[in-house]
Design a protein around this motif. Sequence first.
Motif, PDB file in Angstrom:
ATOM      1  N   LEU A   5      92.758 -16.544  14.406  1.00  9.46           N
ATOM      2  CA  LEU A   5      92.049 -17.823  14.574  1.00  9.46           C
ATOM      3  C   LEU A   5      91.303 -17.846  15.900  1.00  9.46           C
ATOM      4  CD1 LEU A   5      94.634 -20.418  13.198  1.00  9.46           C
ATOM      5  CD2 LEU A   5      92.633 -19.456  12.047  1.00  9.46           C
ATOM      6  N   ASN A   6      91.921 -17.307  16.947  1.00 10.28           N
ATOM      7  CA  ASN A   6      91.240 -17.247  18.240  1.00 10.28           C
ATOM      8  C   ASN A   6      89.995 -16.378  18.160  1.00 10.28           C
ATOM      9  OD1 ASN A   6      93.040 -18.948  19.559  1.00 10.28           O
ATOM     10  ND2 ASN A   6      94.364 -17.269  20.191  1.00 10.28           N
ATOM     11  N   GLU A   7      90.095 -15.255  17.433  1.00  5.44           N
ATOM     12  CA  GLU A   7      88.930 -14.380  17.252  1.00  5.44           C
ATOM     13  C   GLU A   7      87.817 -15.103  16.493  1.00  5.44           C
ATOM     14  OE1 GLU A   7      87.771 -11.349  18.292  1.00  5.44           O
ATOM     15  OE2 GLU A   7      89.429 -11.636  19.690  1.00  5.44           O
ATOM     16  N   LYS A   8      88.194 -15.841  15.455  1.00  2.00           N
ATOM     17  CA  LYS A   8      87.194 -16.595  14.693  1.00  2.00           C
ATOM     18  C   LYS A   8      86.536 -17.654  15.567  1.00  2.00           C
ATOM     19  CE  LYS A   8      89.002 -15.817  10.111  1.00  2.00           C
ATOM     20  NZ  LYS A   8      89.367 -16.372   8.829  1.00  2.00           N
ATOM     21  N   LEU A   9      87.327 -18.317  16.390  1.00  2.00           N
ATOM     22  CA  LEU A   9      86.766 -19.346  17.267  1.00  2.00           C
ATOM     23  C   LEU A   9      85.838 -18.719  18.305  1.00  2.00           C
ATOM     24  CD1 LEU A   9      86.630 -22.333  17.813  1.00  2.00           C
ATOM     25  CD2 LEU A   9      88.676 -22.126  19.221  1.00  2.00           C
ATOM     26  N   ARG A  10      86.239 -17.577  18.859  1.00  2.00           N
ATOM     27  CA  ARG A  10      85.357 -16.868  19.797  1.00  2.00           C
ATOM     28  C   ARG A  10      84.050 -16.480  19.100  1.00  2.00           C
ATOM     29  NH1 ARG A  10      90.036 -15.171  22.366  1.00  2.00           N
ATOM     30  NH2 ARG A  10      90.475 -13.438  20.988  1.00  2.00           N
ATOM     31  N   GLY A  11      84.167 -15.996  17.883  1.00  2.00           N
ATOM     32  CA  GLY A  11      82.973 -15.635  17.126  1.00  2.00           C
ATOM     33  C   GLY A  11      82.088 -16.847  16.859  1.00  2.00           C
ATOM     34  N   ALA A  12      82.721 -17.980  16.595  1.00  2.00           N
ATOM     35  CA  ALA A  12      81.958 -19.209  16.354  1.00  2.00           C
ATOM     36  C   ALA A  12      81.183 -19.608  17.605  1.00  2.00           C
ATOM     37  CB  ALA A  12      82.896 -20.339  15.915  1.00  2.00           C
ATOM     38  N   TYR A  13      81.822 -19.493  18.779  1.00  2.00           N
ATOM     39  CA  TYR A  13      81.122 -19.813  20.028  1.00  2.00           C
ATOM     40  C   TYR A  13      79.947 -18.867  20.256  1.00  2.00           C
ATOM     41  CZ  TYR A  13      84.134 -23.485  21.863  1.00  2.00           C
ATOM     42  OH  TYR A  13      84.780 -24.677  22.068  1.00  2.00           O
ATOM     43  N   LEU A  14      80.142 -17.591  19.951  1.00  2.00           N
ATOM     44  CA  LEU A  14      79.043 -16.631  20.105  1.00  2.00           C
ATOM     45  C   LEU A  14      77.888 -16.968  19.163  1.00  2.00           C
ATOM     46  CD1 LEU A  14      81.045 -13.302  20.464  1.00  2.00           C
ATOM     47  CD2 LEU A  14      79.710 -14.466  22.242  1.00  2.00           C
ATOM     48  N   ARG A  15      78.216 -17.309  17.934  1.00  2.00           N
ATOM     49  CA  ARG A  15      77.162 -17.667  16.975  1.00  2.00           C
ATOM     50  C   ARG A  15      76.441 -18.936  17.409  1.00  2.00           C
ATOM     51  NH1 ARG A  15      77.223 -14.895  12.020  1.00  2.00           N
ATOM     52  NH2 ARG A  15      78.973 -13.444  11.885  1.00  2.00           N
ATOM     53  N   PHE A  16      77.203 -19.908  17.896  1.00  2.00           N
ATOM     54  CA  PHE A  16      76.581 -21.138  18.373  1.00  2.00           C
ATOM     55  C   PHE A  16      75.637 -20.833  19.533  1.00  2.00           C
ATOM     56  CE2 PHE A  16      76.615 -24.985  21.078  1.00  2.00           C
ATOM     57  CZ  PHE A  16      76.079 -25.893  20.174  1.00  2.00           C
ATOM     58  N   GLY A  17      76.086 -19.981  20.436  1.00  2.00           N
ATOM     59  CA  GLY A  17      75.261 -19.596  21.580  1.00  2.00           C
ATOM     60  C   GLY A  17      73.976 -18.895  21.184  1.00  2.00           C
ATOM     61  N   SER A  18      73.997 -18.217  20.059  1.00  2.00           N
ATOM     62  CA  SER A  18      72.786 -17.537  19.585  1.00  2.00           C
ATOM     63  C   SER A  18      72.031 -18.388  18.563  1.00  2.00           C
ATOM     64  CB  SER A  18      73.127 -16.164  19.009  1.00  2.00           C
ATOM     65  OG  SER A  18      73.914 -16.306  17.841  1.00  2.00           O
ATOM     66  N   ARG A  19      72.419 -19.658  18.459  1.00  2.00           N
ATOM     67  CA  ARG A  19      71.758 -20.647  17.597  1.00  2.00           C
ATOM     68  C   ARG A  19      71.969 -20.384  16.104  1.00  2.00           C
ATOM     69  NH1 ARG A  19      71.491 -24.995  19.712  1.00  2.00           N
ATOM     70  NH2 ARG A  19      69.789 -25.688  18.426  1.00  2.00           N
ATOM     71  N   ASP A  20      73.002 -19.631  15.754  1.00  2.00           N
ATOM     72  CA  ASP A  20      73.367 -19.425  14.355  1.00  2.00           C
ATOM     73  C   ASP A  20      74.339 -20.545  13.971  1.00  2.00           C
ATOM     74  OD1 ASP A  20      74.256 -18.638  11.849  1.00  2.00           O
ATOM     75  OD2 ASP A  20      75.162 -16.760  12.541  1.00  2.00           O
ATOM     76  N   LEU A  21      73.776 -21.728  13.710  1.00  2.00           N
ATOM     77  CA  LEU A  21      74.609 -22.896  13.437  1.00  2.00           C
ATOM     78  C   LEU A  21      75.419 -22.733  12.160  1.00  2.00           C
ATOM     79  CD1 LEU A  21      72.202 -25.826  14.441  1.00  2.00           C
ATOM     80  CD2 LEU A  21      73.905 -24.634  15.847  1.00  2.00           C
ATOM     81  N   ALA A  22      74.821 -22.146  11.151  1.00  2.00           N
ATOM     82  CA  ALA A  22      75.542 -21.960   9.885  1.00  2.00           C
ATOM     83  C   ALA A  22      76.735 -21.029  10.072  1.00  2.00           C
ATOM     84  CB  ALA A  22      74.601 -21.426   8.811  1.00  2.00           C
TER      85      ALA A  22
END
Length: 124
Positions: A5-22
């Motif tokens: 779950l922590n890895e998924k959350l880290r990945g979500a932050y990275l995607r958000f930072g690169s503007r990959d909202l979906a």
Amino acid sequence: MAGDLNEKLRGAYLRFGSRDLAGAERLCGEVLGAEPGNAGALHLMGLVRLAGGRAREAVSLLARAVEQSPFDAAAAENLGVAHLAAGEARAAEQALRRAIELGAAHASVFMRLGLALALQNRAA
């Protein structure tokens, strides 16, 4: 499981930072599916919704994040931003004042508080 779950959350932050909202939304959804009260995922999902123009949904998610993590100044500030975007100046003021109480002291939090007050005709 927690590590995943922590890895998924880290990945979500990275995607958000690169503007990959979906992509960020999908990963946050996976975290919240396994752990509905995860403050970090609630916070980030709120930011994703806010960035996507869905301010009222963002308010709901960020309010839940603040409930789960009541001493998180960033979550309180972002709740204030979401309230501003939703046209809720009084609620924005309350959230932003809470963020300041919790230690947020950068110029943007005070600017946003000033905006919330101005929208209530209380700028003075």
